[in-house]
Design an enzyme around this catalytic site. Structure first.
Site, PDB file in Angstrom:
ATOM      1  CE  LYS A   1      -4.603  10.601  12.408  1.00 44.86           C
ATOM      2  NZ  LYS A   1      -5.500  11.090  11.398  1.00 44.86           N
TER       3      LYS A   1
ATOM      4  CE  LYS B   1      -9.010   9.601  17.142  1.00 46.98           C
ATOM      5  NZ  LYS B   1      -9.993   9.061  16.214  1.00 46.98           N
TER       6      LYS B   1
ATOM      7  CE  LYS C   1     -13.401   8.578   9.271  1.00 45.46           C
ATOM      8  NZ  LYS C   1     -12.520   9.703   9.505  1.00 45.46           N
TER       9      LYS C   1
HETATM   10  P1  ATP Z   1      -8.429   9.076  11.262  1.00 44.28           P
HETATM   11  O1  ATP Z   1      -8.002   7.892  12.084  1.00 44.28           O
HETATM   12  O2  ATP Z   1      -8.188   8.923   9.793  1.00 44.28           O
HETATM   13  O3  ATP Z   1      -7.928  10.406  11.834  1.00 44.28           O
HETATM   14  P2  ATP Z   1     -10.861   9.403  12.702  1.00 44.28           P
HETATM   15  O4  ATP Z   1     -11.574   8.168  13.068  1.00 44.28           O
HETATM   16  O5  ATP Z   1     -10.057  10.086  13.766  1.00 44.28           O
HETATM   17  O6  ATP Z   1     -10.018   9.120  11.401  1.00 44.28           O
HETATM   18  P3  ATP Z   1     -11.773  11.971  11.707  1.00 44.28           P
HETATM   19  O7  ATP Z   1     -12.367  12.113  10.364  1.00 44.28           O
HETATM   20  O8  ATP Z   1     -10.357  12.382  11.903  1.00 44.28           O
HETATM   21  O9  ATP Z   1     -11.965  10.438  12.155  1.00 44.28           O
HETATM   22  O10 ATP Z   1     -12.677  12.737  12.761  1.00 44.28           O
HETATM   23  C1  ATP Z   1     -14.012  13.155  12.473  1.00 44.28           C
HETATM   24  C2  ATP Z   1     -14.694  13.586  13.752  1.00 44.28           C
HETATM   25  O11 ATP Z   1     -14.903  12.453  14.597  1.00 44.28           O
HETATM   26  C3  ATP Z   1     -13.876  14.592  14.593  1.00 44.28           C
HETATM   27  O12 ATP Z   1     -14.771  15.536  15.163  1.00 44.28           O
HETATM   28  C4  ATP Z   1     -13.272  13.739  15.675  1.00 44.28           C
HETATM   29  O13 ATP Z   1     -13.007  14.470  16.856  1.00 44.28           O
HETATM   30  C5  ATP Z   1     -14.374  12.711  15.892  1.00 44.28           C
HETATM   31  N1  ATP Z   1     -13.836  11.461  16.407  1.00 44.28           N
HETATM   32  C6  ATP Z   1     -12.924  10.667  15.791  1.00 44.28           C
HETATM   33  N2  ATP Z   1     -12.663   9.586  16.527  1.00 44.28           N
HETATM   34  C7  ATP Z   1     -13.435   9.692  17.655  1.00 44.28           C
HETATM   35  C8  ATP Z   1     -13.611   8.872  18.809  1.00 44.28           C
HETATM   36  N3  ATP Z   1     -12.954   7.736  18.943  1.00 44.28           N
HETATM   37  N4  ATP Z   1     -14.483   9.289  19.763  1.00 44.28           N
HETATM   38  C9  ATP Z   1     -15.175  10.453  19.619  1.00 44.28           C
HETATM   39  N5  ATP Z   1     -15.036  11.274  18.562  1.00 44.28           N
HETATM   40  C10 ATP Z   1     -14.187  10.898  17.579  1.00 44.28           C
HETATM   41 MG    MG Z   2      -8.877  11.784  13.239  1.00 45.21          MG
END
Ligand code: ATP
Ligand code: MG
Length: 335
Positions: free
Chosen positions: A114, A197, A200
């Site tokens: 990040k 991955k 968001k």
């Molecule tokens: P950010 O980019 O702001 O970190 P994010 O998409 O990673 O957002 P989070 O809110 O950090 O989302 O994660 C929420 C849940 O979703 C966590 O359990 C995380 O492991 C899962 N998760 C996030 N991205 C993925 C992905 N690409 N595949 C599977 N699980 C995911």
């Molecule tokens: Mg995340």
């Protein structure tokens, strides 16, 4: 009595929820809610480790609660709340800041990903994020945490904190929490780059399918999803050498509740146009009902607020009793 079957997991209100959040986390919450006592929270204090628009934040917090409910989490049976409403999380996080070692935090790959090249300019909160995450979990003495693969290292860090705290204070107070990482969607990758991955916070909207995408947007995103000129792979071994292709097959498998190997067999040697059409239909079929329910719930703010107030009140009772014991163990005066 300490809980033996308790779950805590959180989702950040840092943007629109996507297929990775659903398949890696929320879908599994739904299946676990009957076996465990569950605390599901919107981790808003994690979200503000990077700048969030204050005008949007409370809307986004409610949207995550709505997504939980729309996906099938029962708000009566489970405790749904937002992290910032339970101040014991941050109080315990400070104690954990004093337990965790700099070397442990320096090894965290999420921070490196990040922060990128901007390491000197990101917030201190982004760096110490895992100590707050450990507090989110351990303030409820949670025994299990369902998460996507990307959070595995933070769970190991949580166990390290629990172990060191227990050793330092000669106690067995904190459990060594186990991650629950299962299903075919534990690491959904970006549709633009199969080595990154789905997130968001990715700047490209075409990198992810959002739970609130319209069918047309889903069609466009899957059409544009990166693949290669070859037909679909004949074996899982061949598929794993083609990250973008493997990703689409595993999304298909996760949504259909079959193994990725099974999906590979079903489409071996076939043309991409056919597979992408089937994938689009499947994504629309699974996502649309959730998306419609989210919109419906978002029109009933009073209902969402009542769920969050109820959840917060229940969470505070648990969190306060744990924090009082922790203060006592550490030798601080009762909070
Ligand atoms: P950010 O980019 O702001 O970190 P994010 O998409 O990673 O957002 P989070 O809110 O950090 O989302 O994660 C929420 C849940 O979703 C966590 O359990 C995380 O492991 C899962 N998760 C996030 N991205 C993925 C992905 N690409 N595949 C599977 N699980 C995911
Ligand atoms: Mg995340």
């Amino acid at each position: 009595m300490k809980p033996s079957n308790r779950i805590l997991s959180g989702v950040q209100p840092s943007g629109d929820l996507h297929l990775g959040n659903y398949l890696g986390a929320i879908k599994n919450f739904v299946s676990l809610q009957h076996e465990y006592e569950c605390f599901f929270c919107v981790v808003d204090l994690h979200a503000i480790t990077v700048w969030q628009d204050p005008q949007q934040l409370s809307h986004k917090i409610r949207e995550v609660i709505a997504a939980f409910i729309a996906s099938g989490i029962d708000p009566k049976k489970n405790i749904l709340f937002s992290q910032s409403q339970v101040p014991q999380h941050t109080q315990l996080a400070w104690i954990f800041n004093c337990v965790a070692r700099m070397g442990w935090l320096n090894r965290m790959t999420q921070f490196k990903d990040k922060a990128g090249k901007d390491k000197e300019n990101v917030s201190v909160g982004l760096f110490s994020y895992p100590t707050l995450m450990a507090a989110d979990i351990l303030i409820y003495l949670a025994t299990h945490v369902p998460v996507g693969e990307d959070q595995k290292q933070h769970l190991e860090f949580t166990r390290d904190i629990a172990q060191k705290f227990n050793n330092d204070f000669n106690t067995d107070f904190f459990p060594l929490t186990k991650p629950l990482i299962f299903g075919e969607g534990t690491r959904v990758m970006s549709l633009r780059d199969g080595t990154k991955k789905m997130s968001k916070s990715d700047i490209s909207e075409y990198s992810r399918i959002m739970l609130n995408d319209s069918p047309d947007e889903i069609v466009q995103k899957i059409k544009k999803a990166k693949t290669d000129p070859l037909p679909l792979p004949a074996s899982i071994k061949d598929a794993s050498k083609r990250p973008e292709v493997y990703n689409l097959l595993s999304i298909f498998a996760a949504l259909k509740d079959i193994s990725t190997e099974n999906a590979v067999q079903q489409y071996a040697g076939k043309d991409f146009a056919l597979f992408k059409q089937d994938l689009t239909d499947l994504v629309v079929e699974k996502i649309q009902p959730i998306s419609k329910e989210i919109s419906k719930l978002m029109n009933d703010q009073l209902y969402l607020d009542s769920i969050m107030i109820d959840g917060k009140n229940k969470a505070i009772v648990e969190a306060d009793s744990v924090l009082t014991k922790v203060y006592d163990i550490v030798g601080l005066q009762k909070p």
